[in-house]
Scaffold this motif. Structure first.
Motif: not given
Length: 633
Positions: A40-43, A46, A59, A61, A259
């Motif tokens: 659930n976390t964009p690269v 992170r 990721y 979405n 995503p």
């Protein structure tokens, strides 16, 4: 799981479980929660020191993995079971199976109460092919066969048409109808792209991303339960991934939509209370389809009856209607003044018997509905354990006329299709009219009524053994014992008897202790009832609850008989024989009336108008007999 090949690195999920979770499963819950948070976390957002195996996951979405789940405590066996699942090749499994899996873990009682049954792919295809798919494929074939200079433009216009279609399933369950529809729409889109660019293997990934435009946001659903609604969303995304893999294979480019930027629109709500226009404005909708719950009028909960009152409370005799008809009224209101076509799977009870007039006359007269296609009765098929054994129909209708009306008929697995100028509510060629109950015959013939109903707990009824035992103790009771016939006894030649004490004198009754004991048992049985009317009958325990018998000969018609017979068995009986309430009786009938009622013409009338018990004939007085035209000789 291998279904995620090309979405995750190959074997990434299995290796993560094997390498990063304890063999006893004690930390599996927290590890899965951590994985969900990463997905659930964009690269770029992170942690820099994130475990490299977690960092490798893409990721997805904020829709699919955003919710914080409370994972159960796992043990060794549960971890091993999950690992075993990751070794199975899921890539060829249809996501539609989730509906069947969900049904199979439901308690049978709960499943019956909500009508929670999931239609097989075979029957879903019957709906969508009749509703739109056959027409779309015929149009595609015509454009593909075009050899003029305008061929490419015509195919591009057709592709754009597919991308504008929007589908609503207002009883979507776990999304099987939407999932199969999406698969077929993406398959058709792929054929269009191959027809346009099939020889151009140099297509880039950017080209494929630009060209493949049919997406999950074209699909809308309404589902009462939170859990199946979420399954429907995930199943559509999984089908999206499977179809992306097919696009990848066709054009030699790894195609994925990550995503995820678009989502299906699945609303968790009561479809009979919700305004469907809030889910999808009708001017944007193309088709309504689905399989509303199978719940008969007598088996509805108080809440479901309230739902029916909300949508059909102003309809005369609406209390006779099955729960599925609520979706017919809602759909008819939703499509009014539009070009939307509706295709629903329903129990065949809505095309037979007294429901037909109650449902279809308002649909025709109030909403202007017309039937575009109909699949006549066939055996419904489920892919789950504990499947319902019901007979169903598929009906397609709209608020506009069409010249392409079709009736599909089944003989086992063999299907035939016939064109029709107009389709009646009995699913044959005919007018938009339905027969309704009549209190009296339409012409001068003897009146018909139900037989006699004991409501006695069985204490007034005798089989041959109990009759012999009673006569051995009380020979004087013989003049109060009469033959008693229900439908089964009449059809199959079985013996049954009853104590007919209609005119017995109190002194006579007191002289027969065994008979008196049975009468007292009837009184006790009736007094124990929850129904006030039955308790009131305890005042006259020696009499049947309902008496229609006349001391003259009569014609007997079984209320239920096999549809495999060419003619319903009927016969004249002596006034000495008492017919049960499972039969209909015509006192004063003559040979002429017998001839009419056993005629081929009358049987044709029966087959179209009468109600059914499963597929057996359920003959009725108000609907079948009283509406049949005839004259005294």
């Amino acid at each position: 799981m291998k279904v995620l090949t090309a979405l995750f690195e190959r074997e990434a999920f299995r290796l993560y479980l094997e390498n990063r979770t304890a063999p006893d499963g004690s930390d599996l819950g927290p590890r899965l929660a951590q994985l969900f948070a990463v997905l659930n976390t964009p690269v770029e957002r992170r942690q820099k020191n994130l475990d490299e195996e977690l960092q490798a996951f893409p990721y997805v979405n904020g829709e699919l993995f955003a919710e914080q789940l409370g994972f159960a405590e796992f043990n060794r066996d549960m971890r091993n079971a999950l690992l075993a699942c990751t070794r199975f090749d899921w890539s060829r499994i249809s996501p539609a199976i989730f509906g069947s899996l969900f049904q199979s873990v439901m308690e049978p009682k709960a499943r019956r109460q909500i009508g929670g049954h999931y239609t097989s792919e075979r029957d879903i295809l019957k709906v969508i092919r009749s509703l739109f798919l056959d027409q779309l494929r015929a149009e595609f074939d015509a454009r593909k066969a075009d050899r003029s200079t305008g061929r490419a433009k015509r195919l591009e216009e057709f592709h754009a048409q597919l991308c504008r279609l929007k589908f609503l399933d207002p009883a979507c369950g776990c999304g099987n109808f939407l999932v199969i529809t999406y698969r077929e729409l993406r398959a058709l889109e792929l054929e269009i792209l191959q027809a346009l660019f099939g020889q151009q293997r140099e297509l880039t990934l950017a080209d494929v991303n630009r060209l493949s435009q049919v997406d999950v946001d074209q699909f809308y659903g309404i589902e009462l339960g939170e859990w199946p609604a979420r399954i429907a969303e995930v199943a559509l995304w999984l089908m999206d991934h499977q179809m992306n893999l097919r696009v990848s294979e066709a054009f030699g480019q790894l195609y994925q939509r990550l995503p995820l930027k678009k989502s299906p629109h699945i609303h968790c709500a009561n479809a009979l209370r919700l305004d469907w226009k809030q889910v999808l404005p009708p001017e944007q909708c193309s088709y309504v389809l689905g399989n509303p719950p199978f719940i008969g009028a007598k088996f509805q909960t108080d809440e479901q009856r309230a739902d029916m009152d909300a949508v059909a409370g102003d309809i005369e005799n609406s209390g006779l209607l099955d729960y599925v008809t609520g979706w017919y009224f809602k759909a008819a209101e939703y499509v009014k003044g539009t070009r939307i076509v509706v295709g629903l799977v329903s129990t065949n009870s809505i095309t037979q018997g007294e429901q037909v007039g109650v449902l279809w006359n308002p649909l025709f007269q109030k909403f202007g509905v017309t039937i575009h296609f109909a699949h006549r009765t066939f055996t419904w098929q489920s892919e789950a354990r504990g499947k319902a054994h019901v007979h169903v129909v598929i009906i397609g209708f709209a608020n506009f006329e069409t010249t392409n009306k079709r009736v599909y008929d089944y003989e086992g697995e063999k299907v035939s299709v016939a064109s029709a100028r107009n389709i009646s509510p009995y699913l044959i060629e005919g007018s938009n009219m339905a027969v309704t109950n009549r209190t009296n015959p339409i012409c001068q013939v003897p009146e018909i009524s139900f037989g006699n109903q004991p409501i006695d707990g069985g204490h007034l009824l005798l089989d041959p053994e109990s009759k012999a035992a009673l006569l051995a103790k009380e020979p004087g009771s013989t003049r109060f014992i009469r033959p008693f016939l229900g439908a089964d006894e009449f059809i199959n030649g079985q013996e049954r008897w009853c104590l007919w004490l209609k005119d017995v004198l109190p002194s006579e009754l007191r002289s027969m202790p065994e008979v008196m004991r049975r009468v007292e048992s009837v009184r006790d049985f009736r007094l124990s009832s929850k129904r006030p009317a039955t308790r009131d009958l305890a005042k006259t325990p020696s009499r049947f609850a309902f008496i229609s018998h006349e001391e003259r000969n009569y014609l007997l018609i079984p209320s239920v008989s096999s549809e495999r017979r060419n003619y319903i068995p009927m016969g004249f009986l002596s006034h000495q024989t008492i017919a049960s309430n499972l039969c209909l009786i015509v006192p004063g009938a003559m040979i002429f009336h017998f001839g009419v009622l056993t005629s081929t013409m009358h049987m044709a009338w029966v087959r179209q108008v009468c109600g059914r018990l499963e597929s057996r004939y359920r003959y009725s007085a108000g609907l079948v007999y009283n509406n049949y035209p005839g004259r005294r000789p």
